[in-house]
Design an enzyme around this catalytic site. Structure first.
Site, short mmCIF file in Angstrom:
data_model
loop_
_atom_site.label_atom_id
_atom_site.label_comp_id
_atom_site.label_asym_id
_atom_site.label_seq_id
_atom_site.Cartn_x
_atom_site.Cartn_y
_atom_site.Cartn_z
N GLU A 320 0.82 -1.21 0.00
CA GLU A 320 0.00 0.00 0.00
C GLU A 320 0.86 1.27 0.00
O GLU A 320 0.46 2.28 -0.58
CB GLU A 320 -0.96 0.00 1.19
CG GLU A 320 -1.96 -1.15 1.20
CD GLU A 320 -2.79 -1.25 -0.06
OE1 GLU A 320 -3.01 -0.21 -0.73
OE2 GLU A 320 -3.20 -2.37 -0.41
N HIS A 323 1.56 2.06 -3.56
CA HIS A 323 0.45 2.81 -4.16
C HIS A 323 0.53 4.29 -3.76
O HIS A 323 0.39 5.19 -4.59
CB HIS A 323 -0.89 2.26 -3.66
CG HIS A 323 -1.33 1.00 -4.32
ND1 HIS A 323 -1.41 0.85 -5.68
CD2 HIS A 323 -1.75 -0.19 -3.80
CE1 HIS A 323 -1.87 -0.36 -5.98
NE2 HIS A 323 -2.07 -1.01 -4.85
#
Length: 530
Positions: A320, A323
């Site tokens: 994450e 991202h």
């Protein structure tokens, strides 16, 4: 402004999906978004009513210079743009057309409950969508099986409801594709990013070439676990019995160390992200399951995860953060029209981070049992992201084609197709438990048609990029930073080429699968020596 409002409401709702205030905010923000799309739906058809010469004149005006690529893409979509009235009608219906996703999400996250389960010692455990995967990685086989049976007992109970919600989603996609003069919903989904269908098809075909490697992995699992039969609930338990647990601070430090090849400034941003609490880390009742990264051009990125202290949970934070860093670099280098990136490349930066994390840990580890534990994490990435997501992609392709041929998406058809694909992808070495047929109904990404394949293409691209970041030149690192920064200012295949990967060929997929083969071989050798 609306992006900020919508993102805020969505993040608040994700904290606790049971909160009526947050759910109301999210519904109002979504409604406002649909209203805005309806209000501006005249823009594209009005522009496309102009001749190519008139559009060229507009694109060459200084005031519209930064919108040139937006306008070029718009011209390319002229054949698939409806009249102003038709576009307005479609825009006003988006909330209704997207309702199946919201209904299934509420059913699974807020309303569905599961029977409590027993472990091998007779201790009782509560089961929910978050801890299900944790139980599936347990060394306690009784606990794994009981969690598996209980979990899919509930999905079987709602099988017809979930089949109907998914059928509605597929029907909406296929009907809109037909209205827009596409041959299929698959081609419609690929068109805006200029992705040839050969990229999608080649992925599936190449994975089928490498099915024997997955069968070797399944056989290796069976051998290590020492079981007479390998069941679906045996696919996620670690290949070693080591209990490698980490607290949140350790996880943060591991992620910071893993991204060292990116450069000091990249590391500093990650440190700042942890310090400024971009991340909601721990599980909670009602909290959105899984993990995601969100944010807007004018905010910092936000990470939601459900940290459980396992190596996989650490890897999820790395994922994450990838991202978030992609979002961060894009937002800081692109103006509003291009301050986002296509779903096609959305999983590249996240997977690069995961691979760097595992490679960094493997470089330091010499103990065979610990190496096997780490290799298991690596192998799970390939299994879960390349093979499994490609299986999902093949499922979607078959389902949408079935609907486009005028066939109904019955529970029997969906269950049967999914079971058939699991057999093909995992081979005869895996016992097909009856619960397996219901797994398709818990995959939320199916409600975003033809999204899952980008995990597999993204992972393959990430394998190539992470190897270059670790072993390549400074130019390779500079190319990757450029890739993180281009946003949607170019088509995604071109963005990947900037990063050093050409997905119009089969080579990146084959290279990734050869890497998978090498890891399987090392794991086999370790097992033979232990």
């Amino acid at each position: 402004k609306l992006d900020n409002v919508f993102t805020y409401a969505a993040l608040r709702e994700s904290e606790d999906t049971r909160q009526s205030i947050a759910s109301d905010m999210y519904a109002r923000a979504y409604g406002a978004y649909v209203e805005l799309m309806s209000l501006i739906s005249y823009v594209q058809p009005e522009l496309l009513s102009l001749s190519i010469q008139e559009l060229e004149l507009l694109m060459n005006q200084e005031i519209l210079k930064k919108y040139r690529f937006v306008l070029e893409k718009m011209v390319r979509e002229k054949a698939h743009t409806l009249s102003e009235k038709e576009e307005n009608i479609l825009a006003s219906l988006q909330e209704v057309l997207g309702a199946s996703s919201q209904i299934s999400s509420k059913l699974m996250d807020a309303d569905m409950s599961f029977d409590s389960i027993l472990d091998q010692e007779g201790n009782r455990h509560e089961l929910n969508a978050t801890n299900y995967i944790l139980y599936q990685t347990s060394q306690d086989r009784v606990l794994r099986e009981n969690a598996f049976r209980s979990f899919y007992k509930s999905y079987k109970q709602f099988n017809h409801t979930l089949a109907q919600t998914y059928s509605t989603c597929v029907s909406a996609a296929t009907k809109e594709a037909k209205l827009r003069h596409f041959d299929s919903s698959l081609k419609a989904s690929l068109y805006s990013d200029a992705i040839p269908q050969t990229v999608y098809d080649q992925l599936i075909e190449t994975i089928h070439e490498y099915m024997p490697v997955m069968y070797r992995y399944v056989a290796l699992r069976k051998k290590i676990l020492g079981v007479d039969e390998l069941h679906y609930y045996d696919l996620y338990t670690p290949l070693s019995d080591l209990e490698m647990k980490y607290d949140l601070q350790q996880a943060k430090e591991m992620v910071i160390e893993a991204v060292k090849p990116m450069g000091n400034d990249y590391q500093d941003i990650v440190r700042q992200a942890f310090k400024d609490r971009w991340m909601d880390a721990y599980p909670n009742d009602g909290k959105h399951s899984g993990a995601f990264s969100s944010g807007t051009r004018t905010s910092n990125p936000f990470i939601l995860t459900n940290f459980t202290g396992t190596l996989d949970a650490v890897s999820t934070i790395a994922h994450e953060m990838g991202h978030s860093m992609h979002t961060y670099f894009t937002s800081h280098h692109q103006e509003q029209p291009y301050a986002n990136y296509s779903l096609f490349i959305a999983e590249v930066a996240s997977t690069v981070n995961e691979n760097l994390l595992i490679e960094q840990l493997l470089e330091k580890e010499t103990d065979p049992k610990k190496r096997l534990h780490l290799l298991n994490q690596y192998l799970e990435g390939f299994k879960g992201t390349i093979y499994r997501q490609t299986m999902f992609a093949e499922f979607e392709k078959e389902v949408h084609a079935h609907r486009e041929q005028g066939q109904s998406l019955t529970t029997e058809y969906l269950n049967g197709l999914y079971e058939k694909l699991v057999k093909e992808y995992f081979g005869d070495g895996l016992v097909m438990d009856p619960e397996v047929q219901y797994e398709w109904s818990r995959i939320p990404h199916f409600y975003r048609p033809f999204y899952v394949y980008v995990y597999a293409t993204g992972y393959s691209s990430a394998v190539a990029i992470s190897e270059k970041l670790r072993l390549g030149s400074q130019q390779d690192k500079d190319n990757y930073r450029r890739f993180l920064s281009v946003g949607s200012s170019v088509y995604p295949l071109e963005a990947l080429k900037i990063g050093g990967v050409d997905l119009t060929s089969r080579e990146p997929i084959r290279l990734a699968l050869e890497k998978f083969k090498q890891i399987v071989e090392e794991a086999e050798k370790i097992v033979d020596k232990l």
